[in-house]
Design an enzyme around this catalytic site. Sequence first.
Site, short mmCIF file in Angstrom:
data_model
loop_
_atom_site.label_atom_id
_atom_site.label_comp_id
_atom_site.label_asym_id
_atom_site.label_seq_id
_atom_site.Cartn_x
_atom_site.Cartn_y
_atom_site.Cartn_z
N CYS A 131 0.82 -1.22 0.00
CA CYS A 131 0.00 0.00 0.00
C CYS A 131 0.86 1.28 0.00
O CYS A 131 0.57 2.23 -0.74
CB CYS A 131 -0.94 0.01 1.20
SG CYS A 131 -0.21 -0.65 2.73
N HIS A 251 -3.18 6.33 4.56
CA HIS A 251 -1.75 6.46 4.82
C HIS A 251 -1.27 7.82 4.30
O HIS A 251 -1.70 8.29 3.23
CB HIS A 251 -0.95 5.40 4.04
CG HIS A 251 -1.06 4.01 4.57
ND1 HIS A 251 -1.71 3.66 5.73
CD2 HIS A 251 -0.54 2.85 4.08
CE1 HIS A 251 -1.60 2.36 5.92
NE2 HIS A 251 -0.91 1.85 4.93
P1 NAP Z 1 -7.79 -9.38 7.73
O1 NAP Z 1 -8.75 -8.28 7.93
O2 NAP Z 1 -7.17 -10.01 8.92
O3 NAP Z 1 -8.51 -10.53 6.84
C1 NAP Z 1 -7.89 -11.75 6.55
C2 NAP Z 1 -8.75 -12.53 5.55
O4 NAP Z 1 -8.05 -13.71 5.19
C3 NAP Z 1 -10.07 -12.97 6.11
O5 NAP Z 1 -11.03 -12.99 5.09
C4 NAP Z 1 -9.76 -14.38 6.58
O6 NAP Z 1 -10.89 -15.22 6.64
C5 NAP Z 1 -8.87 -14.84 5.45
N1 NAP Z 1 -8.08 -15.99 5.85
C6 NAP Z 1 -7.27 -16.10 6.92
N2 NAP Z 1 -6.74 -17.34 6.99
C7 NAP Z 1 -7.21 -18.02 5.93
C8 NAP Z 1 -7.04 -19.34 5.43
N3 NAP Z 1 -6.26 -20.23 6.08
N4 NAP Z 1 -7.69 -19.72 4.32
C9 NAP Z 1 -8.48 -18.85 3.67
N5 NAP Z 1 -8.69 -17.58 4.09
C10 NAP Z 1 -8.07 -17.17 5.20
O7 NAP Z 1 -6.58 -8.93 6.83
P2 NAP Z 1 -6.55 -7.86 5.63
O8 NAP Z 1 -6.17 -6.55 6.15
O9 NAP Z 1 -7.76 -7.96 4.81
O10 NAP Z 1 -5.28 -8.38 4.84
C11 NAP Z 1 -5.19 -9.64 4.27
C12 NAP Z 1 -3.84 -9.79 3.59
O11 NAP Z 1 -3.77 -8.90 2.50
C13 NAP Z 1 -2.64 -9.45 4.48
O12 NAP Z 1 -2.17 -10.57 5.16
C14 NAP Z 1 -1.63 -8.90 3.51
O13 NAP Z 1 -0.85 -9.98 3.03
C15 NAP Z 1 -2.47 -8.35 2.41
N6 NAP Z 1 -2.56 -6.89 2.47
C16 NAP Z 1 -1.95 -6.17 1.50
C17 NAP Z 1 -1.97 -4.82 1.53
C18 NAP Z 1 -1.26 -4.04 0.51
O14 NAP Z 1 -0.45 -3.26 0.89
N7 NAP Z 1 -1.51 -4.17 -0.75
C19 NAP Z 1 -2.62 -4.14 2.53
C20 NAP Z 1 -3.23 -4.86 3.52
C21 NAP Z 1 -3.20 -6.25 3.47
P3 NAP Z 1 -11.64 -15.51 8.05
O15 NAP Z 1 -12.72 -14.48 8.18
O16 NAP Z 1 -12.23 -16.89 7.83
O17 NAP Z 1 -10.64 -15.47 9.13
N1 12T Z 2 2.17 -5.87 7.49
O1 12T Z 2 0.97 -6.03 1.82
O2 12T Z 2 0.87 -4.03 8.68
O3 12T Z 2 2.86 -6.61 2.64
O4 12T Z 2 0.16 -2.33 7.52
C1 12T Z 2 0.67 -4.35 4.01
C2 12T Z 2 0.41 -3.69 5.20
C3 12T Z 2 1.92 -6.00 5.15
C4 12T Z 2 1.77 -6.10 2.75
C5 12T Z 2 0.62 -3.48 7.61
C6 12T Z 2 1.66 -5.35 6.35
C7 12T Z 2 1.43 -5.46 4.00
C8 12T Z 2 0.91 -4.19 6.36
#
Ligand code: NAP
Ligand code: 12T
Length: 348
Positions: A131, A251
């Site tokens: 992000c 951010h």
């Molecule tokens: P979050 O709110 O904690 O949501 C996690 C999601 O993943 C929930 O839907 C969860 O389902 C699902 N999940 C967890 N374990 C799983 C499994 N074993 N099998 C299938 N689904 C599973 O996290 P978030 O903020 O949305 O972020 C998710 C991921 O996206 C992060 O870990 C990161 O790698 C990435 N991300 C990227 C950016 C970026 O900068 N582009 C920003 C933020 C996040 P349940 O409801 O069943 O637990």
């Molecule tokens: N740990 O996409 O904590 O690699 O804000 C994005 C955001 C990982 C990522 C955070 C993180 C990612 C966070």
Amino acid sequence: MSVNGLTVAVLGATGAVGQQMIQTLENRDFPIKTLKLLSSARSAGSKVVFKGSEIIVEEATPESFEGVDIALFSAGGDISKKFAPEAVKRGAIVVDNTSAFRMDPNVPLVVPEVNEEDLRNHNGIIANPNCSTIQMVVALEPLRQQYGLKKVLVSTYQAVSGAGAAAIDELNQQSQAILNGEDFEPSVLPVKSDNKHYQIAYNAVPQIDKFQDNGFTYEEMKMINETKKIMHMPELKVSATCVRLPIVTGHSESVYFEIDQNGVTVKDIHALLNEAPGVTLQDVPEEQIYPMPAAAVGKNDVFVGRVRKDLDEDNGFHMWVVSDNLLKGAAWNSVQIAESLLKLGLVK
Ligand code: NAP
Ligand code: 12T
């Protein structure tokens, strides 16, 4: 692609990013025939409304990706590593929001305003950058194209929603506890799996993601390495300091950059940013106009203001860059990549 639209899967559909992906697909009227919502067993069976109809969330399995054209992944890096090959094997194109594949030379790392053409080299997986990287490169790219870029020094002021739904809950509950004079026990931030957890409410925490051996955090290294890859500039000098603030979404970044040319003015830079795709310039100091996260929430653009020429370096400038980390930083950039894939005819 079927004439009636695509079969799209969202893995991590119940998460902070996944929820925004679903909303963005709806807002953009993305050509969907079937939308599959996938999570872990924990939220399987829960219902999500998409375009007025309820969709039941299913537990992700390799077979979930049968018949899927495009899969948007945001369930964490380990889950991407497990399911991306399974989805690709079944003919899906994966747009992955985690850090699992970003630095893989076989995986394009794409911000459409900067390097959309890199999509043509994909082998089934496309990575969505971090992000903090995305919003910075959107603002820097028009300046790089016009003047060349030598060096970038960035400090970030990051919202808790980047760390997921649990981090949002922690900030809200902690703030309430402090206002009520109650005790609280930090357990999510800065990094859930690390040994120590610190107060985020009314605080500033100079750690996002885990520490690396070189003293930088992984979030800082992501910004450094991803910026060079997206801009095809391994020689670019980049450094970063990433800080978490008690903000739910949005951010902000203080960016110092040096260009290849001398004699460039703030007015020149304003003119470029005014025309730049995905950028909204908000820079009228005499009217106190500048970007702020509270105003950027819910918007797809990257907002830029506070553009100043450095007082010592003729080729050095400062700017303040703000964006919704869940939209351009994650969900919108992913859906935009999917739109680019369609536009370039890269979806079978
Ligand atoms: P979050 O709110 O904690 O949501 C996690 C999601 O993943 C929930 O839907 C969860 O389902 C699902 N999940 C967890 N374990 C799983 C499994 N074993 N099998 C299938 N689904 C599973 O996290 P978030 O903020 O949305 O972020 C998710 C991921 O996206 C992060 O870990 C990161 O790698 C990435 N991300 C990227 C950016 C970026 O900068 N582009 C920003 C933020 C996040 P349940 O409801 O069943 O637990
Ligand atoms: N740990 O996409 O904590 O690699 O804000 C994005 C955001 C990982 C990522 C955070 C993180 C990612 C966070």
